[in-house]
Design a protein around this motif. Structure first.
Motif, PDB file in Angstrom:
ATOM      1  N   LEU A 140      39.397 -25.196  53.842  1.00  0.00           N
ATOM      2  CA  LEU A 140      40.704 -24.896  54.425  1.00  0.00           C
ATOM      3  C   LEU A 140      40.864 -23.381  54.611  1.00  0.00           C
ATOM      4  CD1 LEU A 140      42.841 -27.026  55.094  1.00  0.00           C
ATOM      5  CD2 LEU A 140      44.025 -26.412  52.981  1.00  0.00           C
ATOM      6  N   VAL A 141      40.447 -22.651  53.601  1.00  0.00           N
ATOM      7  CA  VAL A 141      40.512 -21.190  53.684  1.00  0.00           C
ATOM      8  C   VAL A 141      39.562 -20.687  54.764  1.00  0.00           C
ATOM      9  CG1 VAL A 141      40.089 -19.030  52.452  1.00  0.00           C
ATOM     10  CG2 VAL A 141      41.183 -20.939  51.274  1.00  0.00           C
ATOM     11  N   ALA A 181      40.904 -21.190  58.222  1.00  0.00           N
ATOM     12  CA  ALA A 181      41.987 -20.241  58.513  1.00  0.00           C
ATOM     13  C   ALA A 181      41.415 -18.858  58.806  1.00  0.00           C
ATOM     14  CB  ALA A 181      42.959 -20.178  57.340  1.00  0.00           C
ATOM     15  N   LYS A 228      46.978 -25.547  49.726  1.00  0.00           N
ATOM     16  CA  LYS A 228      47.321 -24.303  50.411  1.00  0.00           C
ATOM     17  C   LYS A 228      48.470 -23.578  49.729  1.00  0.00           C
ATOM     18  CE  LYS A 228      50.709 -25.907  53.824  1.00  0.00           C
ATOM     19  NZ  LYS A 228      51.785 -24.934  53.649  1.00  0.00           N
ATOM     20  N   VAL A 272      47.274 -16.888  60.086  1.00  0.00           N
ATOM     21  CA  VAL A 272      47.833 -18.109  59.494  1.00  0.00           C
ATOM     22  C   VAL A 272      47.322 -18.230  58.069  1.00  0.00           C
ATOM     23  CG1 VAL A 272      48.172 -19.489  61.553  1.00  0.00           C
ATOM     24  CG2 VAL A 272      45.919 -19.444  60.478  1.00  0.00           C
ATOM     25  N   VAL A 273      48.120 -18.874  57.220  1.00  0.00           N
ATOM     26  CA  VAL A 273      47.646 -19.154  55.867  1.00  0.00           C
ATOM     27  C   VAL A 273      46.958 -20.509  55.902  1.00  0.00           C
ATOM     28  CG1 VAL A 273      49.287 -17.727  54.637  1.00  0.00           C
ATOM     29  CG2 VAL A 273      49.919 -20.053  55.277  1.00  0.00           C
ATOM     30  N   PRO A 274      45.999 -20.741  55.003  1.00  0.00           N
ATOM     31  CA  PRO A 274      45.204 -21.969  55.043  1.00  0.00           C
ATOM     32  C   PRO A 274      46.077 -23.215  55.084  1.00  0.00           C
ATOM     33  CG  PRO A 274      44.256 -20.445  53.478  1.00  0.00           C
ATOM     34  CD  PRO A 274      45.537 -19.827  53.951  1.00  0.00           C
ATOM     35  N   GLY A 275      45.759 -24.123  56.009  1.00  0.00           N
ATOM     36  CA  GLY A 275      46.469 -25.385  56.102  1.00  0.00           C
ATOM     37  C   GLY A 275      47.637 -25.347  57.065  1.00  0.00           C
ATOM     38  N   ASP A 276      48.158 -24.155  57.368  1.00  0.00           N
ATOM     39  CA  ASP A 276      49.266 -24.049  58.314  1.00  0.00           C
ATOM     40  C   ASP A 276      48.773 -24.266  59.744  1.00  0.00           C
ATOM     41  OD1 ASP A 276      51.362 -23.733  56.693  1.00  0.00           O
ATOM     42  OD2 ASP A 276      51.861 -21.670  57.277  1.00  0.00           O
ATOM     43  N   ARG A 301      49.105 -23.488  63.794  1.00  0.00           N
ATOM     44  CA  ARG A 301      49.591 -22.393  64.637  1.00  0.00           C
ATOM     45  C   ARG A 301      50.662 -22.924  65.578  1.00  0.00           C
ATOM     46  NH1 ARG A 301      47.310 -17.536  64.548  1.00  0.00           N
ATOM     47  NH2 ARG A 301      45.191 -17.327  63.739  1.00  0.00           N
TER      48      ARG A 301
END
Lengths: 315, 315
Positions: free
Chosen positions: A165-166, A169, A296, B216-220, B222
């Protein structure tokens, strides 16, 4: 000025000279090919290398032709042709120099593209790891649904999902930010070369008007050349205009400065692989029992702290 | 669009494959080397060939990279990156096309330089002929001052001098006129490429502002991409500006149109030699007893008839 760079990227040139005992020049393709994810960008970076080489060659030739033109003009024993060809040569040499500066700017742009490729390469293993653990779990659930290893694997999957996930991103952030940065450099370089070459070419055209090309009849002498001062002035005008040139392109606004931890990794533009480093956060490397998507929350940063003013890309 | 031209000028590539019976690939250097007078221009024309080849290569690579960029963008599964990279690709392809147009214009300029070289080559024998007759006369005057051949040789010298006088005038006229014409083409081509590429690059930079690069932060997810219409408008604006482009360079005034008979020879830009043709005038081929310098009187044309308005070089 013309730094020779090794532009050969073919594996062929790395072959040793053929000996009697035949050996394959490469022992395996595994690990030599770029990961699928970064292959397209890798190919583009290679093509850009050829384009840069072509501009360097054009610049070298132009500078060489400039000297040849001046030399030819001197050999004509015609004062007009000699003076104008020498001054045209000076201006052509400057245009050749600008082609080389353009090539160097493209090299900078190419370095930024490499950062995208490196990030793509580094995300690939994270995707594969997540897939591998998922496959292992479904295999084990079918073969031995009560296995104690299942719980360990579930923990491993949570970690793999969080890491991926990281990584995804980071990939999205770096791709957008670096694409913008790369073409900011590329397009500003196009404008710089174009505007400066326009300045030179327009002044150089003034030199042509000093060539009296009205035909002489055999045996008649031409009027003496008397534009030497004006021709020297043309060179000075062009020099002054070039000195006065300043970039007029609008800076491209970026919000990339808001990031801090997610893409805090330093990227080596020459290496192929870049570790995900510490950007995964200390919390992620410990087993978590909650599902991937909510992981997250632990990665979110206090936005108010890391937020900075949007800085235009300095160029 | 990309016409492949044979750029190999080395005699090496013309060699037959090596056979057992050794043969020299060339039998004599006599006649293969360019006359001294045209050697410098000949070398410059050859270098220009390499420069043109470099620009053609740069154009080809740029167009190829344009397609690769669009292709890469599509593979990212990011709507923003996909749309912007496709439109950037369209504009890069146009820039590549302009490099090729530039190369074609340089080819035209190179054709005009060939006319100077051809004239230089054709004047060389006339200089040598005059020298040869002069040498013969002084040799005979020393060995046999009463020889009847002396009078014949004197007549021959007058003819040779008259022919050379015309040749030198033609050389001077063609050199000045064609130097002007060649760099008129070359410099106008630099301005055209530069101005059009500036138009494209400035519009292309607008596309970059549509890339939201805030991290973006992980999992968010866009925010959805909503600049498609604006991006298409950028392409249309660039197209319109390119269509509206017109050459703004001042035409270079020329007086070459005043000539008629002295440089009335048609020049073949591909052949090395150009005959002096009928420009020597019918009167010159008959023996004359008066000295060389005054021979020009017979070559002078009625200026009032051949004079035309000075025409700017059409471009």
């Amino acid at each position: 000025m013309y730094v020779q760079r090794n532009r050969s990227l073919s594996i062929r040139s790395r072959r040793d000279p053929p000996a009697n005992r035949h050996r394959f020049s490469i022992s395996t393709f595994r690990g030599m090919q770029q990961p699928e994810l970064s292959r397209k960008m890798g190919k583009m970076i290679k093509s850009e290398n050829s384009a840069i080489g072509a501009y360097e060659a054009a610049g070298r030739e132009r500078s060489s032709i400039a000297a040849q033109l001046s030399d030819w003009g001197e050999s004509t024993d015609d004062d007009t042709v000699s003076d104008i060809s020498d001054k045209l040569g000076v201006m052509l040499a400057e245009m050749g120099e600008l082609e080389d500066v353009f090539a160097q700017n493209l090299e900078d742009y190419r370095g930024v593209l490499k950062q995208i490729r490196n990030m793509e390469s580094s995300v690939q293993p994270s995707r594969e790891q997540r897939q591998k653990v998922t496959d292992e779990i479904s295999k084990l659930k079918y073969k031995d649904p009560t296995s104690a290893r299942l719980e360990t694997l579930e923990h491993e999957l949570v970690r793999a999902e969080a890491q991926n996930l990281v990584a995804e991103a980071q990939l999205s952030n770096i791709t957008r930010q670096k694409l913008k940065e790369a073409f900011d450099i590329h397009l500003a370089a196009v404008v710089e070369r174009s505007e400066k070459q326009t300045i030179i070419a327009r002044h150089a055209r003034r030199l042509l008007t000093f060539i009296d090309d009205s035909p002489v009849v055999p045996g008649d002498a031409r009027p003496a050349y008397d534009h030497e001062t004006e021709a020297r002035q043309v060179l000075e005008d062009a020099e002054n205009d070039l000195r006065g040139w300043a970039p007029s392109v609008e800076p491209i606004p970026t919000s990339a400065g808001q990031e801090s931890r997610v893409n805090g990794v330093e990227h080596d533009s020459d290496g192929l692989t870049t570790g995900l480093g510490s950007a995964t956060g200390a919390g992620v490397s410990q087993p978590m029992t909650n599902g991937g998507p909510s992981a997250k929350k632990q990665l979110e940063e206090p936005q108010s702290q890391s937020q900075t003013e949007a800085e235009p890309i300095a160029y």
